[in-house]
Each structure stands twice: as structure tokens, then as C-alpha cells.
Enzyme design. Structure first.
Site: not given
Length: 361
Positions: A296, A238, A56, A291, A189, A217-218, A117
Site C-alpha cells: 500500500r 519526564p 505518537y 500505512s 495540517q 487523507p483516506l 498539534h
């Protein structure tokens, strides 16, 4: 029947004996100061699970927020921190180094949960994109899955992580993993929302005592920060490519506008988001809404001390069509206008059913 999650319960029990909070803050598509402030807001209003991933590109920002709160009343043991390893074919021998990089960026000495992942390997792309690889490459990865999982198990043995699990694994892939795993995955997940319930997968995981967490989930947010906006200062292993947040397809708007969701929200004096998140809890799944908007974030956690009735729960279980956002070959063409989805492919049916969904038994 209605899910087993009590109205006032705030966590689920993992197969390790640890407690995973019922709701966490997802940090995908969050970068720079927006990420720092989002995590601060979440912690201040009661979130105790922060869901991260090295890919991320924002774990340093998460760590910045954590450091500030650790100086106050929150202790490390009060939080549940998740991160993820993206196993490409040439990175299996770097898993331990990868978790150490995440720990350094987050400013902690251990993770509560470390996930694989994706079950496949590929060139790096969007952190939530399914790997687009050849069948031969996938077979290669399956042959190395045992090695990768054994390395993950070692992370538990040496104390770098408290639990290990998987993300975006289907039933077949979990069955393959269970053939040799000494440590059963604590969590799977996956994408879960009323438009993509994955009932059989959820039931299978629960039968194996594998907790299921819902990412997106939304639905998927309708906008995303560009790489240049992240401003991340985190350390990379690296050779690790920086992630590109280019995803912008969504069922977020249509799902929240469904008449059944609106009716239930009005009845409980809650937002559509709160209704959908509460539905997730009552299925026995934890939820990880993303979010960066303070209001929110505050509203999303107001999903305790009330519950959906049996009838409301069942109505949300009958929403059709079912649409997977992150599988292969999902979309032909798509464009968006104020959250509405147009084009051919599966999401066209979602747009057409936006105002009035037909339920099928």
C-alpha cells in the site's frame, strides 16, 4: 476548476521558500517493528517526507529507520521531517525541551517543520482526538497562545526547526494567531478528504500563504495497534503520558467504495486510494497517508505523471454528506463490520450513501 498542481510536480513551495514534498508517510497508529519497516519501505520507494509527533510514541522507531538510511545514499538534507508539540496548559514552558526530545529520538539536529498539534489544551488522550475541555480552559489557552507561539518562533531563531506551523486550527483560531505572529505559520495540517473537504478553510489558508497538509487523507484506518504493541524505546520528557491508540472509527472503506471513485479509478487504471490522493494534490494540498503495509505504501506514491480531468475533479468536489471525524460530538454510536459503518449520527448517512452518492451543486 481543476487544482493548480501539475501532473509531474512533486512538491509545494512554503512561505519560507522551502519545498515540502507533495506526499509524506503519516506515522500515526504505527509502532514497533511495523513502524521501522514502514519508514524503510517509504524511503526506499521515494517518499521524502515523514510526518511524526512526540505523542505518537514512535519517534525512536522512525529514528531507527532514518539512521539506517543515513548510512547509505540518503542525506539529512534530502528529507523533510515534521513533528508536533501538544501544548497543555502546563507545558508551554517546555516547548524547547520537547523539540529536543523529538530530535534525540529521531537522531537528527533539526526539524524541517514543527507544528502545534491542537489549538486547545486538555488531558492527554488519543493523539488525533480533539481536546475535550471546558470553555474556561480554552479561554485560558487562548490567552497563552501568544506565549506559546513566541516560543515556537524562538525555535526557528536558534536553528532547532526550519519552519513552524499549526495543526487542526480553524479560520478563527488562525486569525487570532495572525494578530501577533511575527512568523506566519508555514503549514496548517488538518483532516481533509472528499468526505470532509473544508473548502473555506483551505481557501483562507491559501489566501494567507499558509500551505495546507491533509492528515488522514483516506479516512481513518479501521484498526490500530494497542500501546503494548508499539514496543517503543524512545525517550520521554519526564511526566509525559504515553499515548493510547484506541481510535478505530473509519470512513476509509465507504469512501473507497463510492461509485464515482471506482469509475475514475477504472478509467485511469489506478486504485481508489490513488484517485483520492491525486485529488488532494490537485487542490494544492500535500497528503500524508498512513500505512504499515509495504504494498500500500508503494501504491500510494504512484500519484504523479497523471491527473484527474476537470470533470473528475469536480465530481469528487461534490460528494455529500460532509463528515468530520475529529470534531466534537460527531458520533453517537458506531460499530464496524468489514469497513462498513453503522449506527446513528453523521456516519450513518455515509453508510447509506456508500453505493450510490447523490451529488448536489
Amino acid at each position: 476548476m481543476k487544482g493548480r498542481f501539475g501532473a509531474s510536480e512533486t512538491y509545494f513551495l512554503l512561505n519560507t521558500g522551502a519545498k515540502i514534498p507533495a506526499i509524506g508517510l503519516g506515522t500515526w497508529q504505527s509502532g514497533g517493528d511495523f513502524c521501522v519497516e514502514a519508514v524503510k519501505t517509504a524511503l526506499s520507494v521515494g517518499y521524502r517526507h515523514i510526518d511524526c509527533a512526540h505523542l505518537y510514541g514512535n519517534e525512536a522507531e522512525v529514528g531507527e529507520a532514518l539512521t539506517e538510511f543515513f548510512r547509505g545514499s540518503i542525506k539529512r538534507e534530502d528529507l523533510f521531517l515534521t513533528s508536533k508539540i501538544y501544548c497543555s496548559l502546563n507545558s508551554i514552558n517546555k516547548i524547547e525541551n520537547s523539540v529536543r526530545v523529538s530530535l534525540k529520538n529521531l537522531g537528527v539536529s533539526y526539524l524541517d517543520l514543527y507544528l502545534m498539534h491542537w489549538p486547545e489544551s486538555s488531558a492527554f488522550g488519543d493523539a488525533t482526538d480533539p481536546p475535550a475541555n471546558s470553555g474556561s480552559e480554552y479561554r485560558q489557552f487562548l490567552s497563552k497562545l501568544k506565549t506559546a507561539w513566541k516560543t515556537m518562533e524562538r525555535l526557528v531563531e536558534i536553528g532547532l526547526v526550519r519552519a513552524i506551523g499549526v495543526s487542526n486550527f480553524n479560520i478563527h483560531q488562525i486569525k487570532e494567531l495572525l494578530k501577533f505572529a511575527k512568523i506566519i505559520p508555514a503549514v496548517n495540517q488538518v483532516e481533509l478528504h472528499p468526505f470532509w473537504r473544508q473548502d473555506e478553510l483551505v481557501k483562507f489558508c491559501q489566501s494567507k500563504f499558509i500551505h495546507v497538509s491533509a492528515h488522514t487523507p483516506l479516512g481513518v484506518p479501521t484498526s490500530a495497534p494497542k500501546p503494548s504493541e508499539s514496543g517503543s524505546s524512545e525517550e520521554d520528557e519526564p511526566g509525559t503520558p504515553r499515548i493510547s491508540f484506541r481510535r478505530s472509527r473509519s470512513v476509509h472503506g465507504p469512501m473507497l467504495k463510492l461509485s464515482v471513485v471506482a469509475e475514475i479509478a477504472d478509467r485511469h487504471k489506478k486504485t481508489p486510494e490513488q484517485v483520492i490522493l491525486r485529488w488532494g494534490l490537485q487542490r494544492g494540498t500535500s497528503v500524508l497517508p498512513c500505512s504499515v503495509k509495504p504494498e500500500r505504501i508503494r501504491k500510494n506514491i504512484d500519484i504523479f505523471n497523471w491527473s484527474l480531468s476537470d470533470d473528475e475533479y469536480q465530481r469528487l468536489n461534490k460528494i455529500e454528506p460532509q463528515v468530520c471525524l475529529f470534531g466534537n460530538g460527531l458520533l453517537d454510536t458506531i460499530s464496524e463490520d468489514n469497513g462498513s459503518i453503522f449506527g446513528s449520527g453523521p456516519l450513518q448517512a455515509v453508510h447509506e450513501s456508500e453505493d450510490d452518492v447523490e451529488f448536489h451543486s
